[in-house]
Scaffold this motif. Sequence first.
Motif, PDB file in Angstrom:
ATOM      1  N   VAL A 162       0.838  -1.204   0.000  1.00 32.31           N
ATOM      2  CA  VAL A 162       0.000   0.000   0.000  1.00 32.31           C
ATOM      3  C   VAL A 162       0.870   1.249   0.000  1.00 32.31           C
ATOM      4  O   VAL A 162       0.616   2.213  -0.748  1.00 32.31           O
ATOM      5  CB  VAL A 162      -0.957   0.003   1.208  1.00 32.31           C
ATOM      6  CG1 VAL A 162      -1.656   1.352   1.347  1.00 32.31           C
ATOM      7  CG2 VAL A 162      -1.988  -1.116   1.074  1.00 32.31           C
ATOM      8  N   ALA A 163       1.925   1.253   0.833  1.00 31.82           N
ATOM      9  CA  ALA A 163       2.815   2.407   0.896  1.00 31.82           C
ATOM     10  C   ALA A 163       3.510   2.639  -0.440  1.00 31.82           C
ATOM     11  O   ALA A 163       3.703   3.780  -0.870  1.00 31.82           O
ATOM     12  CB  ALA A 163       3.847   2.203   2.004  1.00 31.82           C
ATOM     13  N   GLU A 164       3.865   1.554  -1.114  1.00 32.01           N
ATOM     14  CA  GLU A 164       4.500   1.696  -2.420  1.00 32.01           C
ATOM     15  C   GLU A 164       3.507   2.234  -3.447  1.00 32.01           C
ATOM     16  O   GLU A 164       3.848   3.103  -4.264  1.00 32.01           O
ATOM     17  CB  GLU A 164       5.050   0.356  -2.884  1.00 32.01           C
ATOM     18  CG  GLU A 164       5.778   0.446  -4.233  1.00 32.01           C
ATOM     19  CD  GLU A 164       6.272  -0.899  -4.718  1.00 32.01           C
ATOM     20  OE1 GLU A 164       7.302  -0.924  -5.402  1.00 32.01           O
ATOM     21  OE2 GLU A 164       5.626  -1.916  -4.417  1.00 32.01           O
ATOM     22  N   ALA A 165       2.276   1.720  -3.401  1.00 33.58           N
ATOM     23  CA  ALA A 165       1.267   2.155  -4.364  1.00 33.58           C
ATOM     24  C   ALA A 165       0.926   3.634  -4.208  1.00 33.58           C
ATOM     25  O   ALA A 165       0.610   4.319  -5.189  1.00 33.58           O
ATOM     26  CB  ALA A 165       0.007   1.305  -4.213  1.00 33.58           C
ATOM     27  N   THR A 166       1.010   4.137  -2.987  1.00 32.17           N
ATOM     28  CA  THR A 166       0.706   5.554  -2.741  1.00 32.17           C
ATOM     29  C   THR A 166       1.936   6.439  -2.919  1.00 32.17           C
ATOM     30  O   THR A 166       1.840   7.659  -2.754  1.00 32.17           O
ATOM     31  CB  THR A 166       0.155   5.732  -1.323  1.00 32.17           C
ATOM     32  OG1 THR A 166       1.097   5.217  -0.366  1.00 32.17           O
ATOM     33  CG2 THR A 166      -1.173   4.994  -1.164  1.00 32.17           C
ATOM     34  N   GLY A 167       3.082   5.842  -3.215  1.00 29.45           N
ATOM     35  CA  GLY A 167       4.285   6.615  -3.449  1.00 29.45           C
ATOM     36  C   GLY A 167       5.027   7.034  -2.200  1.00 29.45           C
ATOM     37  O   GLY A 167       5.953   7.845  -2.279  1.00 29.45           O
TER      38      GLY A 167
END
Length: 225
Positions: A172-177
């Motif tokens: 999730v953190a990666e997907a949100t940048g």
Amino acid sequence: MKAAARRATWALVPCLAVGLALQAVNDAAPPVTLSYLTVLSALGLLAVSGWALAGGGSAQGAGGTTAQRRRAFVLARGMLTTASLASGVGYLLLIAPQEGEGYWLLDSPRALAASVLLHVASPVLAVVSCRADGDRVVLVGAGDSGAGFGRAARVAATWLGWPTAWLALALVAEATGLVTMPYPFLRASDVGWWGVLGAAAVSAVAWWLTGMALLAPARRRDGTR
């Protein structure tokens, strides 16, 4: 807390603290450091180890710690020890060979010290502490029966909850940048989602086997179990 376990834990606490400090100064920004499963597991293990030295994990501790609290403490310590051990093995086998020219022992002194402390020394000391303190007996029992194996398998399976939760949050953190996935084999942009699922499945099996190894019956000096 047994004497051998206490000695190992006294060595483990500064090992974790120094390793975490060195890891922090090696990274440019806190989100990078805190995205690592190894770092988060080390922070948890540091807290649990400090609590153990304070008597919080003893069934005869101050205030009369109950058997249920003792078991909860041992479960948490086992989960974090498994995390430390699995992360260390994964780093040495999968990540370190891909860094630079694959010679991680030739890293800068700070990076080398952090790697040795968090991926080698800490897992070994954590395992010694758990085994010396009789954690397996608390979680599985003293016998070596099939029922004991079944209990060990269930305990090792529950420890998969931590890396699963971390992976979900990291994706999730990666997907949100917010951060980049620190582990290439779990980075969807590099291996695709099927690659992530495959790597996660293989990692889960390896993690479970690591937990089972931690819970294996001790071999006595006469060669029996």
